[in-house]
Motif scaffolding. Structure first.
Motif, PDB file in Angstrom:
ATOM      1  N   LEU A 527       0.859  -1.182   0.000  1.00 27.61           N
ATOM      2  CA  LEU A 527       0.000   0.000   0.000  1.00 27.61           C
ATOM      3  C   LEU A 527       0.892   1.228   0.000  1.00 27.61           C
ATOM      4  CD1 LEU A 527      -2.815   1.305   0.290  1.00 27.61           C
ATOM      5  CD2 LEU A 527      -2.573   1.064   2.733  1.00 27.61           C
ATOM      6  N   GLU A 528       0.689   2.048  -1.003  1.00 23.56           N
ATOM      7  CA  GLU A 528       1.458   3.274  -1.077  1.00 23.56           C
ATOM      8  C   GLU A 528       0.490   4.431  -0.906  1.00 23.56           C
ATOM      9  OE1 GLU A 528       2.490   4.405  -5.002  1.00 23.56           O
ATOM     10  OE2 GLU A 528       3.933   5.906  -4.353  1.00 23.56           O
ATOM     11  N   SER A 529       0.802   5.359  -0.028  1.00 21.73           N
ATOM     12  CA  SER A 529      -0.052   6.536   0.016  1.00 21.73           C
ATOM     13  C   SER A 529       0.777   7.788   0.169  1.00 21.73           C
ATOM     14  CB  SER A 529      -1.096   6.414   1.125  1.00 21.73           C
ATOM     15  OG  SER A 529      -0.489   6.361   2.367  1.00 21.73           O
ATOM     16  N   ARG A 530       0.317   8.818  -0.521  1.00 24.90           N
ATOM     17  CA  ARG A 530       0.991  10.114  -0.454  1.00 24.90           C
ATOM     18  C   ARG A 530      -0.064  11.205  -0.359  1.00 24.90           C
ATOM     19  NH1 ARG A 530       3.701  10.731  -5.420  1.00 24.90           N
ATOM     20  NH2 ARG A 530       3.082   8.679  -6.139  1.00 24.90           N
ATOM     21  N   THR A 531       0.154  12.137   0.518  1.00 28.11           N
ATOM     22  CA  THR A 531      -0.798  13.229   0.709  1.00 28.11           C
ATOM     23  C   THR A 531      -0.056  14.548   0.588  1.00 28.11           C
ATOM     24  OG1 THR A 531      -1.925  11.853   2.313  1.00 28.11           O
ATOM     25  CG2 THR A 531      -2.554  14.152   2.260  1.00 28.11           C
ATOM     26  N   TYR A 532      -0.624  15.421  -0.196  1.00 26.59           N
ATOM     27  CA  TYR A 532      -0.076  16.767  -0.315  1.00 26.59           C
ATOM     28  C   TYR A 532      -1.059  17.724   0.347  1.00 26.59           C
ATOM     29  CZ  TYR A 532       0.951  21.276  -2.521  1.00 26.59           C
ATOM     30  OH  TYR A 532       1.215  22.596  -2.741  1.00 26.59           O
ATOM     31  N   GLN A 560       3.408   0.623   2.969  1.00 34.75           N
ATOM     32  CA  GLN A 560       3.111  -0.467   3.895  1.00 34.75           C
ATOM     33  C   GLN A 560       3.144  -1.779   3.153  1.00 34.75           C
ATOM     34  OE1 GLN A 560      -0.444   1.903   5.073  1.00 34.75           O
ATOM     35  NE2 GLN A 560      -0.277   0.669   6.915  1.00 34.75           N
ATOM     36  N   ARG A 561       3.556  -2.812   3.823  1.00 40.36           N
ATOM     37  CA  ARG A 561       3.634  -4.122   3.186  1.00 40.36           C
ATOM     38  C   ARG A 561       3.168  -5.192   4.160  1.00 40.36           C
ATOM     39  NH1 ARG A 561       9.344  -6.261   1.845  1.00 40.36           N
ATOM     40  NH2 ARG A 561       8.863  -8.328   2.626  1.00 40.36           N
ATOM     41  N   TRP A 562       2.236  -5.996   3.712  1.00 42.49           N
ATOM     42  CA  TRP A 562       1.786  -7.140   4.500  1.00 42.49           C
ATOM     43  C   TRP A 562       2.215  -8.406   3.772  1.00 42.49           C
ATOM     44  CZ3 TRP A 562      -1.004  -2.741   3.791  1.00 42.49           C
ATOM     45  CH2 TRP A 562      -1.559  -2.117   4.913  1.00 42.49           C
ATOM     46  N   THR A 563       2.753  -9.336   4.494  1.00 43.70           N
ATOM     47  CA  THR A 563       3.185 -10.595   3.889  1.00 43.70           C
ATOM     48  C   THR A 563       2.602 -11.741   4.694  1.00 43.70           C
ATOM     49  OG1 THR A 563       5.258  -9.503   3.447  1.00 43.70           O
ATOM     50  CG2 THR A 563       5.199 -11.864   3.126  1.00 43.70           C
ATOM     51  N   LYS A 564       2.018 -12.688   3.990  1.00 43.35           N
ATOM     52  CA  LYS A 564       1.503 -13.865   4.683  1.00 43.35           C
ATOM     53  C   LYS A 564       1.923 -15.101   3.903  1.00 43.35           C
ATOM     54  CE  LYS A 564      -2.484 -11.123   5.864  1.00 43.35           C
ATOM     55  NZ  LYS A 564      -3.744 -10.679   5.298  1.00 43.35           N
ATOM     56  N   TYR A 565       2.401 -16.077   4.614  1.00 39.09           N
ATOM     57  CA  TYR A 565       2.741 -17.345   3.976  1.00 39.09           C
ATOM     58  C   TYR A 565       2.065 -18.479   4.728  1.00 39.09           C
ATOM     59  CZ  TYR A 565       6.441 -14.817   1.586  1.00 39.09           C
ATOM     60  OH  TYR A 565       7.127 -13.933   0.815  1.00 39.09           O
ATOM     61  N   GLN A 566       1.616 -19.463   3.963  1.00 38.80           N
ATOM     62  CA  GLN A 566       0.994 -20.616   4.601  1.00 38.80           C
ATOM     63  C   GLN A 566       1.480 -21.854   3.880  1.00 38.80           C
ATOM     64  OE1 GLN A 566      -3.324 -20.389   4.940  1.00 38.80           O
ATOM     65  NE2 GLN A 566      -3.488 -22.607   4.713  1.00 38.80           N
ATOM     66  N   SER A 567       1.697 -22.931   4.617  1.00 40.37           N
ATOM     67  CA  SER A 567       2.002 -24.188   3.952  1.00 40.37           C
ATOM     68  C   SER A 567       1.159 -25.291   4.586  1.00 40.37           C
ATOM     69  CB  SER A 567       3.497 -24.520   4.089  1.00 40.37           C
ATOM     70  OG  SER A 567       3.819 -24.729   5.435  1.00 40.37           O
ATOM     71  N   ASP A 568       0.600 -26.129   3.752  1.00 38.78           N
ATOM     72  CA  ASP A 568      -0.229 -27.236   4.235  1.00 38.78           C
ATOM     73  C   ASP A 568       0.381 -28.556   3.775  1.00 38.78           C
ATOM     74  OD1 ASP A 568      -1.959 -25.256   4.998  1.00 38.78           O
ATOM     75  OD2 ASP A 568      -3.509 -25.721   3.506  1.00 38.78           O
ATOM     76  N   PHE A 569       0.419 -29.515   4.646  1.00 36.94           N
ATOM     77  CA  PHE A 569       0.843 -30.869   4.296  1.00 36.94           C
ATOM     78  C   PHE A 569      -0.225 -31.805   4.822  1.00 36.94           C
ATOM     79  CE2 PHE A 569       4.375 -28.088   5.014  1.00 36.94           C
ATOM     80  CZ  PHE A 569       5.182 -28.278   3.905  1.00 36.94           C
ATOM     81  N   LEU A 570      -1.009 -32.369   3.910  1.00 38.51           N
ATOM     82  CA  LEU A 570      -2.195 -33.091   4.352  1.00 38.51           C
ATOM     83  C   LEU A 570      -2.233 -34.498   3.769  1.00 38.51           C
ATOM     84  CD1 LEU A 570      -4.729 -30.241   3.623  1.00 38.51           C
ATOM     85  CD2 LEU A 570      -3.892 -30.920   5.881  1.00 38.51           C
ATOM     86  N   LEU A 571      -2.533 -35.436   4.627  1.00 36.66           N
ATOM     87  CA  LEU A 571      -2.688 -36.814   4.198  1.00 36.66           C
ATOM     88  C   LEU A 571      -4.155 -37.185   4.377  1.00 36.66           C
ATOM     89  CD1 LEU A 571      -1.130 -39.362   3.317  1.00 36.66           C
ATOM     90  CD2 LEU A 571      -1.002 -39.968   5.748  1.00 36.66           C
ATOM     91  N   TYR A 595       4.424  -7.613   8.875  1.00 42.30           N
ATOM     92  CA  TYR A 595       3.978  -6.292   8.451  1.00 42.30           C
ATOM     93  C   TYR A 595       5.146  -5.336   8.553  1.00 42.30           C
ATOM     94  CZ  TYR A 595       1.782  -1.690   8.856  1.00 42.30           C
ATOM     95  OH  TYR A 595       1.451  -0.371   8.689  1.00 42.30           O
ATOM     96  N   ARG A 596       5.316  -4.498   7.532  1.00 44.02           N
ATOM     97  CA  ARG A 596       6.371  -3.478   7.553  1.00 44.02           C
ATOM     98  C   ARG A 596       5.769  -2.182   7.041  1.00 44.02           C
ATOM     99  NH1 ARG A 596       8.783  -7.197   9.141  1.00 44.02           N
ATOM    100  NH2 ARG A 596      10.345  -8.556   8.226  1.00 44.02           N
ATOM    101  N   SER A 597       6.102  -1.111   7.663  1.00 45.23           N
ATOM    102  CA  SER A 597       5.686   0.161   7.095  1.00 45.23           C
ATOM    103  C   SER A 597       6.756   1.209   7.353  1.00 45.23           C
ATOM    104  CB  SER A 597       4.356   0.621   7.687  1.00 45.23           C
ATOM    105  OG  SER A 597       4.560   1.223   8.938  1.00 45.23           O
ATOM    106  N   THR A 598       6.877   2.103   6.410  1.00 43.47           N
ATOM    107  CA  THR A 598       7.719   3.268   6.632  1.00 43.47           C
ATOM    108  C   THR A 598       6.904   4.478   6.230  1.00 43.47           C
ATOM    109  OG1 THR A 598       8.628   2.948   4.434  1.00 43.47           O
ATOM    110  CG2 THR A 598       9.968   2.183   6.263  1.00 43.47           C
ATOM    111  N   GLN A 636       6.876  -2.492  12.358  1.00 37.41           N
ATOM    112  CA  GLN A 636       7.115  -3.830  11.829  1.00 37.41           C
ATOM    113  C   GLN A 636       6.768  -4.891  12.870  1.00 37.41           C
ATOM    114  OE1 GLN A 636       9.817  -1.409  11.685  1.00 37.41           O
ATOM    115  NE2 GLN A 636      10.029  -1.728  13.883  1.00 37.41           N
ATOM    116  N   THR A 637       6.097  -5.907  12.395  1.00 36.61           N
ATOM    117  CA  THR A 637       5.771  -7.015  13.288  1.00 36.61           C
ATOM    118  C   THR A 637       5.843  -8.329  12.506  1.00 36.61           C
ATOM    119  OG1 THR A 637       3.419  -6.927  12.764  1.00 36.61           O
ATOM    120  CG2 THR A 637       4.137  -5.651  14.657  1.00 36.61           C
ATOM    121  N   GLU A 638       6.038  -9.402  13.254  1.00 37.15           N
ATOM    122  CA  GLU A 638       6.067 -10.735  12.653  1.00 37.15           C
ATOM    123  C   GLU A 638       5.399 -11.711  13.601  1.00 37.15           C
ATOM    124  OE1 GLU A 638      10.116 -11.824  12.176  1.00 37.15           O
ATOM    125  OE2 GLU A 638      10.403 -10.677  10.344  1.00 37.15           O
ATOM    126  N   ALA A 639       4.745 -12.705  13.064  1.00 40.05           N
ATOM    127  CA  ALA A 639       4.177 -13.738  13.926  1.00 40.05           C
ATOM    128  C   ALA A 639       4.078 -15.042  13.148  1.00 40.05           C
ATOM    129  CB  ALA A 639       2.808 -13.325  14.421  1.00 40.05           C
TER     130      ALA A 639
END
Lengths: 1083, 491
Positions: A527-532, A560-571, A595-598, A636-639
């Motif tokens: 997400l990029e935002s700029r305000t004048y 801002q950047r949100w990143t999500k990763y998921q992996s499934d291993f199913l039998l 999550y990261r933002s500057t 910035q946060t990670e979980a």
């Protein structure tokens, strides 16, 4: 599937084939379909003696050396045909079966009514069937669709369009890490077809479900492009995150679905009960919504174009003064009332009659265009969807643009191995939020002009004529003319979000009954935002001059950047052993999010040149300001979560069902290793009573299933805190001595070292039924959820602790009913309805959240969450005699014309002890009703939706605390201004704080009934289209929110908010009516 | 797997930061007094102005008539509320400060810190706790006496209130310790202060003396005040206006003031709301949007000045007139009342210096203003009052004359010396001098109450004897579920 696993034990000598087949039908779930005229079947006798043989074996024995062959259909039908049918048919009927979206439906079964004659459609939806004559009636059916009867009426060729099944037990539903037949499950899952949302003018598909699903509450949010407030089966926590359902889009868990094109949705499943939700472990407590996007259908190339355009209009405007003279009169009267002795405001230069709400609103355009391409062959299935949505809000200059792409491909490497990928991307240009514009417009006096005055100013170094909007009179000096801010800033904002969500997966079948699936998912959002902040002025009519409102330019920029990763291993394991049917899943899954933002800001300083009004310079380092003076920040946060899961779906003889789920979640958010792992589970049981022998004679009942489940679900609610075990700290306590700064920090709260996730202990019992040949189907459920260890902040004076402090119970009944009717061969209709009741009670709460000065929401043990607390109004004091004769009000100046509160405890005083429960924003029940009628190629539908028994608290005109003189609601014209003039609306006067206390004066009935949707569609007949190489062509028109029958005075009767503060009307939240028309073409 | 789940924040936690031990925590107390989000809402925000100043006869709510009209009813007309942002915030933030101070003391105690530097820190914390309880006890009367850090809600929820006597006992203990352990000043070897505005022995003694005056313990108070006077650390500014101007911050007359600071261009920004809340409430159009305009002087105060007392024009800004550079102004003319400005008079003691506003990029306020809590003039007047009551009239005469001499600015015939005739005559003169000298500084209402003059002076506005104390906030009563009893005078 399953074919070949049914074990049959038979012993027959010289038995008729048909008798043997009937015997097999009794032992298995299969039904046979055949032409009773088949010579072989009629005449041939068979000898058979098998023990625990497969159906395949039995049939091959029976049909050995005959010219009979059979074909197994998807819905447990086995069609028996002759190999080379030598006998000439009586009549051959040819036809085509169409399904959802008027697409050809393969594998549908076609049967002649009253006989066992039948066949199935091919890959192009075509069938051919010999029938005794062409006056018979065909019964057409397919998995997931409602059975349909078609009378041939002399024709030899028919086209049949099936509609999605309302016979819910036959649906295949998504259950989280897999799919299952709804019949096999013991929980409550509602499936909604994609067509329900595709044609509706809502960017967020969930908004289209309002009133459609029992147990699901949808409250629209103000502003465009914003997700509505969703609750499944009530409010189970006080945390914002804890009441939001989890979304599962093609397998990936998510907290929103902003990247999904409503037109790319194949189906949505709403999962509500413990047995369905336990598989989501720590994410399951608030319910789940699973979304399956469209994938290619077998064996066809289809191009679909769907386009609609419409207009939005503000309706149910709130009623405030629009006449300047009225305002002047009330202003003067208020001055007199509060004893202002100085001369009143001089209105000479303020003579307009402006309707301010009208001045800041517009008719918005809604435009939605989609193109999809479906291409598949035996090995490869490809789907591509492209979408473009352009939505304007009803506040001026509100505009949202969204571009969407959905791609998927699945490839069969071998018979047992397939691989595939899915990819979604969305690009959104967000509008500059107009929510405050509307809220402010309500407050501006009608005497202020909405027009402009030309005035010469020097803003950017040269003199220039600017058309300036009016400043506000000094009596409104805490407000800002919304046109001044909106017109000068709406286009000084850039907000762009780019999101990519995708997965790759592989599946392998091995050892006959096993299947292993591995999938990797990623979700990236930028997400990029700029305000004048430009220089702009306003015109002051009193001074006859313009002046600068905003004196300095500045630029803010954030990424801002949100990143999500998921992996499934199913039998997966699927086995049928006699009457025992088992489907088991085991696996592990990981989930990571970051999550990261500057962000930063540069500002023009006194004496420095302005940053020019040019998009080129909307960056931090624009070289107009000194980058050394920029302020910058980052967050910035990670979980991570690691989980193990186990599920078994079992039934005995398709009569007795048992579902069991276990999940163990380890979360990085719980830092304490002793608390980190938490277990969640559920057990459910079902009994299909209609399969029992004693039910066979009750022909009214076709299907009856009793089910129940119990389980413990988790809620990964952190109450807005990124690391619950590690409190953030504020540097606000930094000390200064002279000009020396000495940092000093305090923790923002005290963490509880034994903190763990809150849990919802859920129970459900329900009945599913189908009556009168399954014309009537429905479900009734009782749910009971008890939230334990509720996570909350205890704010008590100086201490703020985050811990497990509360408990909330929710219970209610859900009812849904469907009726499919046929009036004639051309005219069919469906009526459906649903209802959900709510009963919420806070059982335990370490503290309480008190009612505020202007909002009455209070959360306290023994009461419903966020209930309204305040005084009961018995009228107004009409005279001083009336005041003297009434109980004494403690702590307020009051007199004739003020609200007369009830002395609840009868002690002769009106004080805080006389407050009581004055309302509950949670309704007693919500409901929805739909009628859809089909006449030949024409279809028509109406959806109604409503709520009953909840209250709304109107803050504007009652408790709103004005900092200067605001415009008056029109009902203030009926105020008390002398004995007997009113017994409800108090006298005017900001000073009389007694009239602003939360009381029944602000309480309004929140019950309503809305005509949510009216839709009419027409399918242009196929014969017209064939020449143009068009498979189907539909035109439709839709009206959303045509009318809301409500009893409150706000824009709308529904107000979302936080779990503990909702149902409060701040004078915002309009729900516009939207008229759209569109086309849907398949090539 | 363990590595996958062991996630710490991607920013510092308090464990990562070496805060300077006990001293770091103590610095937090100074920040807390100022910061509107911590304790500052109870020290310089509108709730403070309402409780300390609107209630007297010389200042009113101010702002425009309609802005916060309910505040006028509650505080100018003594219709106290049990549930209003002002009292809820004031009470709550006082206990936030108590808790911060208790945390310092608990930390020192649990670490058994007893070195000289730690004792200074403990003394600072005890001063802050005493200062806070003094405001609580004189505002609410009986309140809870919390002396340990609150770790969970039950600890405080079930706590009943203590008597006024008990609260004063705690104040006495705290301030006695502070007097013994705070340094006389924070000067370096060269005589410049290393920590301008940091607490001193003089501050502790002055505050302690004030609390003793509230209990008519004249002799004890006088002893402490004479020690402050003879310490040689303080003197009166020659120019009354300078006491309140940026240039006069932490000057020779300053005993304790809450420190606010803004760097050039407004950064860093450690602001308070004391001056901004009272700045002239004009509009952007008029160029006088200098604050929110609360706490404005009344004609009653204007009329109370003796003839030609220069302090009148140094205390009050007059709408429609020059800000009077001769009397601490900067050469600007205020817009007229009522055409543009909603009040005829404004508080000049917080009047923003345009140069300072420009430097700090703060055109609509004066966030860098230090709120003066105790100044030397107050000490001299308290000493005069205590001496007079302790039957030392001549000493009272001398002390009073120090104040009047500075005020008359060398003009003959202005503010003649008050010669001691008798105790009652001198008492009246001292009361008048306190009213004028300390106008708008939040002392007047509490002085009227302790002198027993409140009913006669404020009765016409609606004051009754019970109004000496405010009711406790209803929210706190509700949370206690019966453990905390409301002031019985407010059924």
């Amino acid at each position: 599937n399953g074919f070949g696993q049914s074990k049959i034990t038979l012993k027959a000598k010289r038995a008729e084939m048909t008798t043997v087949l009937q015997n097999i039908e009794k032992q298995t779930q299969y039904r046979f379909l055949y032409n009773s005229q088949l010579q072989e079947l009629r005449l041939r006798k068979v000898n058979i003696d098998v023990n625990q043989a497969s159906l395949k074996d039995v049939l091959s024995i029976m049909f050995f050396r005959t010219n009979l062959q059979y074909q197994v259909m998807g819905n447990n039908l086995i069609v028996i045909k002759e190999m080379g049918d030598v006998r000439p048919p009586d009549v051959i009927v040819k036809g085509k079966v169409l399904g959802e979206g008027a697409l050809p439906l393969s594998g549908a079964s076609v049967q002649v009514k009253g006989t066992t004659l039948g066949t199935t459609t091919d890959g192009n939806g075509n069938f051919s069937l010999s029938v005794p004559n062409n006056n018979v009636t065909l019964i057409v059916s397919s998995v997931g669709y409602a059975e349909q009867e078609v009378a041939l009426g002399g024709k030899n060729e028919v086209t049949v369009t099936l509609v999605s099944s309302t016979k819910e037990m036959d649906q295949v539903v998504v259950i989280g890490y897999g799919t299952a037949q709804k019949r096999d499950l013991t929980g409550s899952i509602v499936k909604v077809g994609g067509e329900e949302v595709a044609d509706k003018p809502n960017v967020n598909p969930i908004a289209s479900l309002q009133g459609k699903v029992a147990g699901l509450s949808v409250t629209p949010s103000a502003g465009i492009g914003k997700a509505p407030d969703i609750r499944i089966r009530g409010t189970n926590s006080i945390g914002d995150e804890a009441v939001r359902p989890v979304y599962i889009v093609d397998g990936i868990l998510n907290d929103n679905i902003d990247f999904i094109n409503p037109n790319d949705i194949e189906s949505m499943e709403i999962l509500k009960d413990p047995s369905s939700l336990a598989i989501f472990g720590v994410r399951g407590a608030a319910g789940a919504i699973a979304i399956t996007t469209k994938k290619a259908k077998a064996g066809q190339v289809i191009v679909n174009l769907n386009s609609s355009i419409g207009v939005k209009r503000l309706v149910d405007k709130i009623d405030v003064l629009t006449n300047g003279e009225d305002f002047k009169m009330l202003y003067q009267e208020e001055n007199n009332n509060i004893g202002v002795t100085t001369p009143g405001f001089d209105f000479t230069n303020w003579t307009s009659n402006t309707d301010w709400i009208k001045a800041v609103t517009q008719n918005g355009v809604f435009n939605n265009n989609n193109l999809s391409i479906n291409a598949s062959n035996e090995k490869n299935r490809f789907y591509m969807g492209l979408g473009y949505i352009n939505e304007e809000g009803i506040v001026i200059h509100e505009k949202l643009k969204k571009y969407l792409i959905n791609l998927s491909n699945e490839y069969k490497l071998t018979k047992d191995i397939k691989i595939g990928f899915t990819f979604n991307t969305a690009y959104t240009q967000a509008p500059n939020d107009g929510t405050n514009t509307l809220e402010n417009a309500r407050r501006i006096a009608p005497n202020v002009s909405a027009g402009t005055t030309p005035y010469t100013m020097n803003l950017y170094g040269t003199e220039q004529v600017y058309n300036l909007y009016s400043a506000l009179p000094s009596i409104q000096n805490t407000l800002q003319n919304p046109l001044v801010t909106r017109e000068n800033t709406w286009d000084k904002f850039i907000g762009r979000e780019q999101r990519f969500v995708g997965s790759i997966y592989g599946e392998v079948n091995f050892l006959k009954d096993f299947n292993f699936r591995m999938a990797l998912y990623g979700d990236q959002s930028y997400l990029e935002s700029r305000t004048y902040n430009p220089l702009y002025g306003a015109y002051d009519p009193d001074a006859g001059a313009g002046f600068l409102v905003n004196r300095y330019t500045s630029v803010s920029q954030s990424e801002q950047r949100w990143t999500k990763y998921q992996s499934d291993f199913l039998l997966n394991y699927k086995k049928r052993l006699g009457d025992h049917n088992l489907q088991a899943t085991a696996g592990w899954t990981t989930y990571s999010r970051a999550y990261r933002s500057t962000s930063g800001r540069v500002e023009q300083k006194d004496g420095q040149p302005a940053i020019p009004d040019d998009k080129r310079f909307w960056y931090l380092n624009n070289k107009f300001t000194d980058i050394a003076n920029a302020t910058g920040n980052s967050a910035q946060t990670e979980a991570n979560t690691l989980s193990f899961l186990l599920r078994g779906i079992y039934n005995f003889a398709n009569k007795y069902y048992l579902n069991a789920t276990f999940r163990r979640d380890g979360s990085s958010l719980i830092y304490n290793p002793d608390q980190r792992w938490q277990n969640f589970w559920a057990v459910g049981a079902g009994w299909e009573i209609s399969k029992e022998g004693f039910m066979q004679d009750i022909s009214v009942i076709n299907y009856l299933k009793l089910k129940g489940s119990i389980g413990v679900l988790g809620s990964q609610n952190t109450y807005g805190v990124s690391y619950p075990y590690f409190p953030t700290f504020s540097s606000g306590n930094t000390a200064v001595f002279g000009s020396s700064v000495y940092p000093a920090y305090v923790n923002d709260y005290e963490p509880d070292p034994n903190l763990r996730w809150e849990t919802v202990h859920g129970r459900e019992i329900g009945l599913e039924f189908g009556l009168l040949n399954n014309r009537v189907t429905g479900e009734i459920n009782y749910y009971n959820k008890l939230t334990k260890d509720m996570l909350s902040f205890l704010q008590n004076g100086p201490s703020r602790t985050l811990g497990n402090f509360g408990s909330i119970s929710n219970q209610g009944i859900e009812l849904s009913l469907n009726y499919n009717g046929t009036l004639s061969k051309d005219l069919t209709y469906t009526v459906s309805g649903n209802l959900t009741s709510f009963k919420n009670k806070v059982k335990k709460f370490g503290t309480f959240l008190p009612a505020g000065e202007s909002t009455p929401n209070q959360t306290q043990v023994g009461y419903p969450i966020g209930y309204f607390y305040g005084y009961i109004v018995d009228g107004l004091y009409q005279s001083y005699a009336d005041k003297i004769g009434s109980p004494i009000v403690v702590g307020y100046e009051y007199g004739p014309g003020d609200l007369k509160y009830r002395d609840i405890n009868g002690d002769g005083y009106i004080n805080t002890d006389d407050r009581t429960i004055i309302g509950n924003p949670t309704p007693d029940f919500i409901y929805g009703m739909s009628l859809s009628v089909k006449y030949k190629a024409l279809d028509f539908g109406v959806d109604l939706q409503g709520s009953y028994g909840g209250e709304v608290y109107r803050v504007w005109g009652s408790s709103e605390l004005p900092y200067s003189r605001y415009n008056y609601p029109s009902f203030k014209l009926d105020r008390w201004h002398g004995e007997g003039t009113s017994n409800w609306v108090p006298r005017l006067g900001d000073k009389f704080a007694i009239n602003r206390l939360p009381s029944t004066f602000g309480i309004e009935d929140g019950s309503y009934l809305r005509i949510r949707n009216i839709q009419i569609g027409y399918n242009i007949p196929t014969n017209v289209l064939t020449k143009a190489r068009i498979k189907s062509f539909r035109v439709f028109a839709n009206v959303q929110n045509l009318k809301t029958f409500k009893r409150n005075s706000g824009y709308a009767p529904e107000f979302g908010g936080s779990p503990t503060s909702f149902g409060v009307d701040w004078g915002n939240g309009p729900i516009p009516v939207i008229y759209t028309g569109g086309i849907n073409i398949n090539f | 797997c363990k590595k996958f789940l062991d996630k710490k924040p991607l920013e510092a936690t308090l464990d990562d930061i070496k805060q300077g031990g006990l001293e770091g925590l103590v610095f937090g107390l100074y920040g807390g007094l100022r910061n509107p989000d911590v304790g500052g809402a109870a020290w310089g925000h509108i709730p403070w102005l309402a409780i300390h100043s609107f209630r007297d006869d010389d200042y009113i709510k101010g702002s425009s008539e309609s802005d916060g009209a309910d505040w006028a009813v509650i505080y100018d007309q003594f219709q106290y509320s049990k549930d209003h942002w002002s009292t809820n915030t004031y009470y709550e933030r006082k206990y936030v400060m108590v808790n911060l101070a208790n945390t310092v003391l608990y930390t020192a105690d649990s670490l058994k810190l007893d070195d000289p530097a730690s004792r200074v820190n403990i003394a600072e914390a005890r001063f802050v706790r005493a200062l806070t309880y003094f405001d609580l006890v004189r505002t609410y009367g009986e309140v809870r006496k919390v002396t340990v850090p609150i770790r969970n809600a039950d600890q405080v929820n079930r706590m009943p209130k203590s008597t006024v006597q008990d609260i004063y006992t705690l104040i006495d203990e705290d301030l006695t310790y502070a007097e013994q352990h705070l340094p006389i000043n924070w000067n370096s070897a060269t005589g410049t202060s290393l920590y301008p505005g940091r607490l001193t022995m003089g501050a502790a003694k002055s505050l302690h003396a004030k609390t003793l005056l509230y209990r008519q313990r004249w002799g004890d108070a006088l002893t402490l005040l004479e020690q402050v006077i003879t310490s040689g650390q303080y003197s009166l500014e020659s120019n009354y206006s300078r006491v309140f101007q940026t240039a006069g911050e932490n000057g020779p007359e300053s005993i304790f003031e809450i420190q606010a600071y803004k760097g050039d261009g407004g950064r860093p920004d450690f602001y308070g709301f004391f001056a901004t809340a009272q700045g002239v409430r004009g509009s952007d159009a008029s160029g006088w949007n200098m604050g929110w305009g609360w706490n404005t002087p009344t004609v009653n105060l204007v009329n109370a000045y003796e003839a030609n007392d220069p302090r009148l024009k140094r205390t009050i800004l007059f709408s429609g007139q020059s800000d009077d550079p001769q009397y601490g102004g900067y050469g600007r003319t205020l817009p007229a009342y009522p055409a543009v400005l909603p009040r005829p008079y404004w508080n000049k003691k917080v009047y923003a210096d345009p140069a300072e506003q420009a430097r700090t990029n703060d055109p609509n306020g004066n966030g860098a203003y230090n709120q003066r809590i105790i100044r030397y003039a107050d000490v001299l007047l308290m000493a005069a009052e205590a001496a007079n009551e302790a039957d030392n009239g001549p000493r009272a005469e001398t002390l009073l004359e120090m104040i009047r001499a500075r005020a008359r600015e060398g003009q003959a015939g202005v503010l003649p010396k008050v010669v001691f005739v008798n105790k009652a005559q001198m008492r009246t003169a001292i009361k008048h001098e306190r009213r004028i000298e300390l106008a708008g500084e939040g002392e007047r209402f509490f002085d009227l109450v302790r002198w027993g003059d409140a009913v006669s002076v404020l009765g016409a506005a609606g004051y009754q004897n019970r109004n000496r104390y405010m009711p406790l906030p209803q929210q706190i009563i509700d949370q206690s579920q019966g453990a905390l009893l409301q002031n019985p005078e407010y059924p």
